[in-house]
Design an enzyme around this catalytic site. Structure first.
Site, short mmCIF file in Angstrom:
data_model
loop_
_atom_site.label_atom_id
_atom_site.label_comp_id
_atom_site.label_asym_id
_atom_site.label_seq_id
_atom_site.Cartn_x
_atom_site.Cartn_y
_atom_site.Cartn_z
N PHE A 1 1.36 3.31 -3.33
CA PHE A 1 2.76 3.76 -3.34
C PHE A 1 3.75 2.63 -3.59
O PHE A 1 4.89 2.86 -3.95
CB PHE A 1 3.10 4.45 -2.00
CG PHE A 1 3.38 3.48 -0.88
CD1 PHE A 1 4.65 2.90 -0.75
CD2 PHE A 1 2.41 3.13 0.04
CE1 PHE A 1 4.92 1.99 0.27
CE2 PHE A 1 2.67 2.23 1.06
CZ PHE A 1 3.93 1.66 1.16
N LYS B 1 -4.02 8.17 -11.98
CA LYS B 1 -3.79 8.93 -10.74
C LYS B 1 -2.73 8.17 -9.95
O LYS B 1 -3.02 7.19 -9.28
CB LYS B 1 -5.11 9.03 -9.96
CG LYS B 1 -5.26 10.25 -9.07
CD LYS B 1 -4.27 10.34 -7.94
CE LYS B 1 -4.57 9.44 -6.78
NZ LYS B 1 -3.51 9.45 -5.75
N GLU C 1 0.19 9.73 -4.45
CA GLU C 1 0.76 11.05 -4.17
C GLU C 1 2.12 10.95 -3.48
O GLU C 1 2.88 11.90 -3.43
CB GLU C 1 -0.22 11.90 -3.32
CG GLU C 1 -0.62 11.33 -1.96
CD GLU C 1 -1.80 10.35 -2.05
OE1 GLU C 1 -1.81 9.50 -2.97
OE2 GLU C 1 -2.68 10.44 -1.18
N ARG C 2 2.43 9.74 -2.94
CA ARG C 2 3.70 9.57 -2.24
C ARG C 2 4.82 9.15 -3.19
O ARG C 2 6.00 9.37 -2.91
CB ARG C 2 3.54 8.55 -1.12
CG ARG C 2 2.71 9.11 0.02
CD ARG C 2 2.63 8.16 1.16
NE ARG C 2 1.56 7.17 0.98
CZ ARG C 2 1.32 6.19 1.83
NH1 ARG C 2 2.07 6.06 2.89
NH2 ARG C 2 0.33 5.35 1.61
N SER D 1 -5.19 0.04 -0.03
CA SER D 1 -5.59 -0.61 1.22
C SER D 1 -7.07 -1.00 1.18
O SER D 1 -7.85 -0.42 0.42
CB SER D 1 -5.31 0.36 2.38
OG SER D 1 -6.06 1.55 2.17
N CYS E 1 2.12 -6.38 -1.52
CA CYS E 1 0.81 -6.95 -1.17
C CYS E 1 0.91 -8.47 -1.12
O CYS E 1 0.02 -9.14 -0.62
CB CYS E 1 -0.25 -6.52 -2.16
SG CYS E 1 0.13 -7.09 -3.80
N GLU F 1 -2.77 -6.11 8.84
CA GLU F 1 -1.75 -5.95 7.79
C GLU F 1 -0.72 -4.97 8.33
O GLU F 1 -1.01 -3.78 8.48
CB GLU F 1 -2.37 -5.41 6.50
CG GLU F 1 -1.32 -5.21 5.42
CD GLU F 1 -1.86 -4.67 4.10
OE1 GLU F 1 -2.69 -3.74 4.11
OE2 GLU F 1 -1.42 -5.17 3.06
P1 NAD Z 1 -3.87 3.63 0.08
O1 NAD Z 1 -5.18 2.91 0.13
O2 NAD Z 1 -3.52 4.52 1.21
O3 NAD Z 1 -3.80 4.57 -1.23
C1 NAD Z 1 -4.05 4.07 -2.51
C2 NAD Z 1 -4.63 5.18 -3.37
O4 NAD Z 1 -5.88 5.58 -2.83
C3 NAD Z 1 -3.76 6.42 -3.48
O5 NAD Z 1 -3.71 6.81 -4.83
C4 NAD Z 1 -4.49 7.44 -2.62
O6 NAD Z 1 -4.39 8.75 -3.15
C5 NAD Z 1 -5.92 6.99 -2.65
N1 NAD Z 1 -6.65 7.25 -1.40
C6 NAD Z 1 -6.15 7.15 -0.14
N2 NAD Z 1 -7.10 7.44 0.76
C7 NAD Z 1 -8.23 7.71 0.06
C8 NAD Z 1 -9.55 8.06 0.45
N3 NAD Z 1 -9.89 8.20 1.71
N4 NAD Z 1 -10.46 8.29 -0.53
C9 NAD Z 1 -10.12 8.15 -1.83
N5 NAD Z 1 -8.87 7.81 -2.24
C10 NAD Z 1 -7.95 7.60 -1.31
O7 NAD Z 1 -2.76 2.52 -0.17
P2 NAD Z 1 -1.17 2.68 -0.12
O8 NAD Z 1 -0.75 2.89 1.28
O9 NAD Z 1 -0.70 3.63 -1.16
O10 NAD Z 1 -0.72 1.22 -0.61
C11 NAD Z 1 -0.53 0.15 0.26
C12 NAD Z 1 -1.75 -0.74 0.30
O11 NAD Z 1 -2.00 -1.25 -1.01
C13 NAD Z 1 -1.55 -1.98 1.16
O12 NAD Z 1 -2.71 -2.20 1.91
C14 NAD Z 1 -1.31 -3.09 0.15
O13 NAD Z 1 -1.65 -4.38 0.60
C15 NAD Z 1 -2.20 -2.65 -0.94
N6 NAD Z 1 -1.82 -3.28 -2.20
C16 NAD Z 1 -2.59 -4.29 -2.66
C17 NAD Z 1 -2.26 -4.94 -3.83
C18 NAD Z 1 -3.09 -6.08 -4.34
O14 NAD Z 1 -2.79 -6.58 -5.41
N7 NAD Z 1 -4.13 -6.50 -3.64
C19 NAD Z 1 -1.13 -4.54 -4.56
C20 NAD Z 1 -0.36 -3.48 -4.07
C21 NAD Z 1 -0.72 -2.85 -2.88
#
Ligand code: NAD
Length: 491
Positions: free
Chosen positions: A151, A175, A178-179, A228, A283, A384
């Site tokens: 998101f 994809k 969703e938020r 994450s 991140c 985090e």
């Molecule tokens: P998230 O992991 O909750 O969601 C990311 C994606 O995964 C979404 O599209 C979601 O639909 C999908 N998803 C969520 N749960 C799932 C599951 N159980 N099974 C399959 N797919 C699933 O992350 P978020 O809250 O949207 O984003 C924030 C996180 O992203 C933070 O931890 C941040 O550090 C990380 N991030 C990392 C970087 C990097 O470069 N390392 C960059 C941006 C964000």
């Protein structure tokens, strides 16, 4: 309020999803509903993958010089709609308009770099590996690629991957989070307008079930993910078990080290931007500040002052320096972590809980928070937080600081603030993180460098952006050729 259901974009048309569940897209500053995200079933991922696979042959046979023409047009379209897109980012994500503009600029830069694919995608040739025998290495596209987005950067993250994949001749399934799905939806509308052939780009909205259908789909060959760490781990193992190439970027807990010789004013400004920019939801946000020696006193005072003065509000309003966090749940989680820290003896030096922002009583605001006296092995030091919370830890030497940096589970970014070249060199050499900043607070690589990440922050080998992305989205073919002259007719 807008309760419009978002549509999927499959095979060049916008289709109503057959989803039974929808998720509201909420403006985190106002709590208004901006639209509804369908949690698309596996059948819609299948339709998108089939469309992408059908478009692949025609797209890969389109010369790279022609493929990049679509990207040049996309760059122009993104620039022409930059203000509208930036507003959409702010509305659905909460970051300030300035931050949203910056994000979009980073996306555009990746389009620019991908436009050099006729050079980046070139292979290698060596004549006479044996007498009269030549060997060639050719790069060919992998097939259908996909990106699963988080998101926190509604526009930029997809651009670490998609422009390179398309330029290399792959077709695509996106994809969005969703938020925050509105920005990419609008960008795909622009891609439709610039004329990408049908099936080359597809967009499917959804959540975990949709993602799992992508990971399991036999026609999707390359998976890129940012989100994450627990989900990154899941993506990496499930996609790999299905025989796909995959890169999965995870979470972070970024330490910055402040030496006593650092320029206090610059350091404070930069660290405050890193810790509180995008409400700490980058991140690459600084999450722990490790002060060495005298910096303990000088920096603590300065950063506490900067935190207390930061202007918090609706990101669309002039002069606002920090917006809300993404959701009520996220706000509760962040405030809960601060509370648990306080119960464990952490001192809440600047307390951002119970924020009251004039005009936005329903927004999910947490003000900048500074915590000190953090136990190094405790929850606050390890977790985090993903909110505008900076923890302070004090040590006596650079070696101790580097040891603390390297003791963390994540390895997304580590930064040092100093005027000593020798300390900087030592830090660069020894710190275990994929992105290093020296007197830089958000060490985000430019598009022509890989967006690195180590340890629990990254699963895979090749990263997003630049040459890494080109390598990830191409497979190498090696050809060894023998053409003896006695076989040829005489001309
Ligand atoms: P998230 O992991 O909750 O969601 C990311 C994606 O995964 C979404 O599209 C979601 O639909 C999908 N998803 C969520 N749960 C799932 C599951 N159980 N099974 C399959 N797919 C699933 O992350 P978020 O809250 O949207 O984003 C924030 C996180 O992203 C933070 O931890 C941040 O550090 C990380 N991030 C990392 C970087 C990097 O470069 N390392 C960059 C941006 C964000």
């Amino acid at each position: 309020m807008n309760s419009e259901n978002l549509k999927n974009y499959i095979n060049g048309e916008w289709r109503v999803s057959s989803a039974t569940d929808y998720l509201d897209v909420i403006n985190p500053a106002t709590a208004e509903t901006l639209g509804r995200t369908p949690l698309s079933p596996a059948s819609e991922v299948d339709a998108a993958a089939q469309a992408a696979a059908a478009a692949f042959d025609g797209w890969r046979r389109t010369p790279p010089t022609e493929r990049v023409q679509y990207l040049f047009k996309l760059k122009t379209a993104l620039e022409a709609h930059a203000e509208e897109l930036a507003r959409t980012i702010t509305e659905e994500n909460g970051k300030t308009l300035g931050e949203a503009r910056g994000e979009l600029q980073r996306a555009i830069e990746n389009v620019e770099v991908a436009c050099s694919v006729p050079t980046l995608m070139q292979g290698d040739v060596l004549e006479d590996i044996a007498a009269g025998i030549d060997e060639l290495m050719i790069r060919q596209p992998v097939g259908v690629g996909a990106t699963i987005c988080p998101f926190n950067f509604p526009a930029m993250i997809a651009f670490w991957f998609m422009p390179y994949a398309l330029a290399c001749g792959n077709t695509y399934v996106l994809k969005p989070s969703e938020r925050t799905p509105l920005t990419l939806t609008r960008i795909v509308q622009l891609m439709e307008q610039v004329g990408f052939p049908k099936g080359v780009v597809n967009l499917v909205h959804g959540g975990a079930e949709t993602v799992n259908a992508i990971l399991d789909h036999p026609l999707i060959r390359a998976i890129t993910f940012v989100g994450s760490t627990p989900v990154a781990r899941h993506i990496y193992s499930r996609a790999a078990a299905n025989g796909k190439r995959v890169q999965a970027q995870g979470g972070a807990k970024n330490p910055i080290v402040v030496l006593p010789d650092a320029d206090l004013e610059t350091t404070t400004r930069i660290v405050a931007d890193s810790a509180f920019g995008s409400a700490g939801q980058r991140c690459l946000a600084a999450s722990l500040a490790i002060t060495v020696g005298e910096a303990r006193h000088t920096f603590t005072e300065a950063i506490a002052d900067a935190a207390a003065k930061r202007v918090v509000g609706y990101g669309l309003n002039e002069g606002v320096e920090m917006g809300p966090v993404i959701s009520a749940r996220s706000k509760d989680r962040i405030e809960g972590l601060i509370e648990r820290g306080a119960q464990e003896g952490v001192e809440v030096l600047v307390d951002g809980r119970r924020a009251n922002i004039a005009g936005y009583p329903r927004g999910y605001f947490v003000r900048p928070t500074i915590l000190r006296n953090i136990p190094t092995g405790g929850e606050i030091a390890r977790t985090e937080i993903f909110g505008p919370v900076l923890g302070l830890i004090h040590v006596n030497t650079v070696d101790e600081a580097i040891q603390l940096v390297n003791g963390g589970a994540y390895g997304n970014m580590a930064c040092l603030f100093t005027t000593s070249g020798a300390a900087a060199r030592k830090f660069r050499y020894e710190a275990q993180a994929g992105n290093i900043g020296i007197n830089i607070g958000v060490a985000a690589p430019m598009a022509f460098f890989p967006f690195s990440g180590w340890k629990e922050s990254f699963f895979g080998a090749l990263h997003g952006q630049g040459k890494h992305a080109v390598e990830f989205f191409t497979q190498t073919k090696v050809v060894i050729e023998r053409w003896p002259k006695e076989w040829s007719r005489k001309f």
